[in-house]
Write an enzyme that holds these catalytic residues in place. Structure first.
Site, PDB file in Angstrom:
ATOM      1  N   ASP A  45       0.836  -1.268  -0.138  1.00 24.49           N
ATOM      2  CA  ASP A  45       0.163  -0.116  -0.042  1.00 24.49           C
ATOM      3  C   ASP A  45       0.902   1.236  -0.036  1.00 24.49           C
ATOM      4  O   ASP A  45       0.574   2.102  -0.730  1.00 24.49           O
ATOM      5  CB  ASP A  45      -0.846   0.093   1.331  1.00 24.49           C
ATOM      6  CG  ASP A  45      -2.033  -1.053   1.389  1.00 24.49           C
ATOM      7  OD1 ASP A  45      -1.527  -2.120   1.474  1.00 24.49           O
ATOM      8  OD2 ASP A  45      -3.138  -0.826   1.324  1.00 24.49           O
ATOM      9  N   GLU A  68      -5.260   7.511   0.479  1.00 25.35           N
ATOM     10  CA  GLU A  68      -5.691   6.734   1.741  1.00 25.35           C
ATOM     11  C   GLU A  68      -4.717   6.690   2.829  1.00 25.35           C
ATOM     12  O   GLU A  68      -4.937   6.659   4.053  1.00 25.35           O
ATOM     13  CB  GLU A  68      -6.075   5.411   1.288  1.00 25.35           C
ATOM     14  CG  GLU A  68      -6.655   4.530   2.469  1.00 25.35           C
ATOM     15  CD  GLU A  68      -7.394   3.190   2.410  1.00 25.35           C
ATOM     16  OE1 GLU A  68      -7.607   2.683   1.159  1.00 25.35           O
ATOM     17  OE2 GLU A  68      -7.832   2.825   3.370  1.00 25.35           O
ATOM     18  N   ASP A 121      -6.604   5.220  -4.023  1.00 20.07           N
ATOM     19  CA  ASP A 121      -6.555   4.051  -3.298  1.00 20.07           C
ATOM     20  C   ASP A 121      -5.493   3.274  -3.835  1.00 20.07           C
ATOM     21  O   ASP A 121      -5.593   2.562  -4.694  1.00 20.07           O
ATOM     22  CB  ASP A 121      -7.935   3.400  -3.159  1.00 20.07           C
ATOM     23  CG  ASP A 121      -7.831   2.446  -1.944  1.00 20.07           C
ATOM     24  OD1 ASP A 121      -6.790   2.207  -1.300  1.00 20.07           O
ATOM     25  OD2 ASP A 121      -8.959   2.152  -1.420  1.00 20.07           O
ATOM     26  N   ILE A 123      -3.988   0.370  -2.670  1.00 26.41           N
ATOM     27  CA  ILE A 123      -4.523  -0.934  -2.623  1.00 26.41           C
ATOM     28  C   ILE A 123      -5.832  -0.665  -2.323  1.00 26.41           C
ATOM     29  O   ILE A 123      -6.133  -0.647  -1.081  1.00 26.41           O
ATOM     30  CB  ILE A 123      -3.535  -1.916  -1.942  1.00 26.41           C
ATOM     31  CG1 ILE A 123      -2.302  -2.054  -2.796  1.00 26.41           C
ATOM     32  CG2 ILE A 123      -4.407  -3.157  -1.999  1.00 26.41           C
ATOM     33  CD1 ILE A 123      -1.613  -3.177  -1.897  1.00 26.41           C
ATOM     34  N   ASP A 124      -7.027  -0.731  -3.106  1.00 24.21           N
ATOM     35  CA  ASP A 124      -8.275  -0.858  -2.818  1.00 24.21           C
ATOM     36  C   ASP A 124      -8.602  -2.322  -2.551  1.00 24.21           C
ATOM     37  O   ASP A 124      -8.143  -3.030  -3.449  1.00 24.21           O
ATOM     38  CB  ASP A 124      -9.259  -0.338  -3.590  1.00 24.21           C
ATOM     39  CG  ASP A 124     -10.608  -0.505  -3.221  1.00 24.21           C
ATOM     40  OD1 ASP A 124     -10.990  -0.312  -2.135  1.00 24.21           O
ATOM     41  OD2 ASP A 124     -11.341  -0.684  -4.295  1.00 24.21           O
ATOM     42  N   THR A 126      -7.263  -4.200   0.613  1.00 20.77           N
ATOM     43  CA  THR A 126      -6.071  -4.896   1.196  1.00 20.77           C
ATOM     44  C   THR A 126      -6.382  -6.264   1.573  1.00 20.77           C
ATOM     45  O   THR A 126      -5.458  -6.895   1.753  1.00 20.77           O
ATOM     46  CB  THR A 126      -5.731  -3.797   2.377  1.00 20.77           C
ATOM     47  OG1 THR A 126      -5.436  -2.465   1.808  1.00 20.77           O
ATOM     48  CG2 THR A 126      -4.389  -4.059   2.901  1.00 20.77           C
ATOM     49  N   ASP A 269     -12.624   5.018  -2.479  1.00 22.15           N
ATOM     50  CA  ASP A 269     -13.259   3.661  -2.763  1.00 22.15           C
ATOM     51  C   ASP A 269     -14.028   3.624  -3.977  1.00 22.15           C
ATOM     52  O   ASP A 269     -14.617   2.335  -4.228  1.00 22.15           O
ATOM     53  CB  ASP A 269     -13.863   3.151  -1.624  1.00 22.15           C
ATOM     54  CG  ASP A 269     -12.819   2.763  -0.433  1.00 22.15           C
ATOM     55  OD1 ASP A 269     -11.715   2.069  -0.736  1.00 22.15           O
ATOM     56  OD2 ASP A 269     -13.410   2.546   0.678  1.00 22.15           O
TER      57      ASP A 269
HETATM   58  P1  AMP Z   1     -14.479  -4.146  -0.606  1.00 21.14           P
HETATM   59  O1  AMP Z   1     -13.110  -4.769  -1.139  1.00 21.14           O
HETATM   60  O2  AMP Z   1     -15.281  -3.870  -1.681  1.00 21.14           O
HETATM   61  O3  AMP Z   1     -15.195  -4.884   0.545  1.00 21.14           O
HETATM   62  O4  AMP Z   1     -14.131  -2.861  -0.151  1.00 21.14           O
HETATM   63  C1  AMP Z   1     -12.839  -2.511   0.439  1.00 21.14           C
HETATM   64  C2  AMP Z   1     -13.244  -1.063   0.953  1.00 21.14           C
HETATM   65  O5  AMP Z   1     -14.102  -1.181   2.103  1.00 21.14           O
HETATM   66  C3  AMP Z   1     -11.843  -0.651   2.172  1.00 21.14           C
HETATM   67  O6  AMP Z   1     -10.860   0.113   1.172  1.00 21.14           O
HETATM   68  C4  AMP Z   1     -12.403   0.256   3.045  1.00 21.14           C
HETATM   69  O7  AMP Z   1     -12.270   1.625   2.705  1.00 21.14           O
HETATM   70  C5  AMP Z   1     -13.949  -0.195   2.856  1.00 21.14           C
HETATM   71  N1  AMP Z   1     -14.639  -0.424   4.258  1.00 21.14           N
HETATM   72  C6  AMP Z   1     -14.181  -0.619   5.495  1.00 21.14           C
HETATM   73  N2  AMP Z   1     -15.083  -0.560   6.264  1.00 21.14           N
HETATM   74  C7  AMP Z   1     -16.276  -0.853   5.829  1.00 21.14           C
HETATM   75  C8  AMP Z   1     -17.939  -0.741   5.979  1.00 21.14           C
HETATM   76  N3  AMP Z   1     -18.168  -0.542   7.303  1.00 21.14           N
HETATM   77  N4  AMP Z   1     -18.622  -0.668   5.207  1.00 21.14           N
HETATM   78  C9  AMP Z   1     -18.253  -0.394   3.644  1.00 21.14           C
HETATM   79  N5  AMP Z   1     -16.907  -0.290   3.511  1.00 21.14           N
HETATM   80  C10 AMP Z   1     -16.165  -0.480   4.340  1.00 21.14           C
HETATM   81 MG    MG Z   2     -10.103   0.956  -0.353  1.00 17.28          MG
END
Ligand code: AMP
Ligand code: MG
Length: 324
Positions: A45, A68, A121, A123-124, A126, A269
């Site tokens: 990241d 981020e 981001d 690494i979106d 992680t 995100d």
């Molecule tokens: P994903 O890979 O689509 O599940 O999303 C990853 C992203 O979810 C991360 O970059 C976080 O910023 C975000 N994230 C963290 N906690 C939450 C939450 N409670 N609800 C929605 N997104 C979140």
């Molecule tokens: Mg992210």
């Protein structure tokens, strides 16, 4: 063509960051470092943010970058070894990078939302990166409140391209000029379009792998109400936006998790994914049909995210209304 230089710099930067991330996955078992908000961060990241911010600093010095990560912890004496590790991975693509430069580049991502800015981001997903699943390097430029350019590098995503299937897909969109995908390691950009609801094979929906990032039972009920009868495809990161934009799914639902009421979605995100889907002919709103507002702050003020091929969007919003 609009934003030619922005697009070129963003593509090169996201591609270089993806090389850093893949190198980390190939050569070490990345350890999760816990951030203050309990979310994980890895050397990859930090390395990816350094690489992208350096490119933006050089080409667009007056544009703030809302990233981020920041280097505050990485600069502490206890993290010296970790910083050396980050620097050695950055050197994969910037051979003469020093530790000082790396922290300075990372901290260039501490900018704030302005009339024109970038959001990153590095690494979106992680958690997906750590699991050896999907993740994305997500970079977008916003001007006058509108996303103008978006790039999503998805190194672990396998999709059918004209020349055969490829692993490692780069999505690129420029406002008003459409969206494309190509193999990250070269290849010709192919225009992408969301798929029609008549396309039964791809009439399916995507959602997060992490159950805490959404409301999977409501997501499944809403997808069913919109006519999707198959199980969801669960996928980490904004690769989900890529799945809808490239016609591999018709719907991506991200409804607030009952475990984290009041969670506010972050701009990094979504920004890159939103423009890729919109330019592929799809639609993105929050769960009440509001557009996502990228002009105000690093958090969105809206609730949940609904991404679709456009055709089924109102039906999904109606199902959400009926369920509330
Ligand atoms: P994903 O890979 O689509 O599940 O999303 C990853 C992203 O979810 C991360 O970059 C976080 O910023 C975000 N994230 C963290 N906690 C939450 C939450 N409670 N609800 C929605 N997104 C979140
Ligand atoms: Mg992210």
């Amino acid at each position: 063509m609009a934003f030619e230089q922005e697009k070129e710099v963003a593509v090169a930067a996201a591609t270089a960051a993806a090389i850093v991330c893949e190198k980390v996955r190939a050569t070490m078992v990345p350890e999760a470092i816990e951030k203050k908000d309990k979310s994980p961060v890895t050397v990859a990241d930090f390395g990816a943010q350094a690489v992208v911010c350096k490119a933006l600093m050089e080409s667009f010095p007056s544009d703030p970058v809302v990233g981020e990560e920041d280097a505050a912890e990485l600069k502490t004496p206890e993290m010296a070894e970790r910083l050396k590790q980050v620097t050695s991975y950055v050197q994969e693509v910037i051979p003469d990078a020093s530790t000082d430069e790396v922290t300075r580049w990372i901290d260039h991502g501490n900018g704030a939302v302005a009339s024109r800015y970038w959001t990153l981001d590095p690494i979106d997903g992680t958690k997906g990166f750590l699991r050896k699943d999907q993740y994305a390097v997500a970079l977008a430029m916003v001007a006058e409140g509108e996303i103008k350019v978006g790039v999503l590098a998805c190194p672990a995503l396998t999709l059918e391209l004209k020349g055969g299937s490829a692993t490692g897909i780069l999505f690129v969109a420029v406002r008003g000029e459409g969206a494309t995908m190509q193999a990250i390691d070269g290849g010709t950009p192919e225009t992408i379009k969301v798929t029609s609801s008549e396309d039964k094979e791809h009439f399916r929906f995507v959602e997060s792998v992490e159950s805490g990032h959404g409301d999977q039972s409501l997501q499944s009920a809403i997808a069913q109400a919109a006519g999707v009868t198959t199980e969801s495809m669960r996928m980490d990161s904004q690769a989900k936006y890529g799945a809808v934009a490239s016609g591999n799914a018709v719907l991506y639902l991200r409804l607030p998790s009952p475990k984290y009421p009041g969670y506010q979605e972050k701009i990094w995100d979504h920004a890159a994914g939103v423009i890729v889907v919109e330019e592929a002919g799809g639609r993105v709103t929050d769960m009440y049909g509001e557009t996502l507002d990228f002009s105000k702050a690093d958090r969105l003020s809206t609730t949940g995210v609904v991404v679709s091929n456009g055709e089924i969007h109102n039906k999904v919003l109606e199902a959400l209304k009926a369920a509330s």
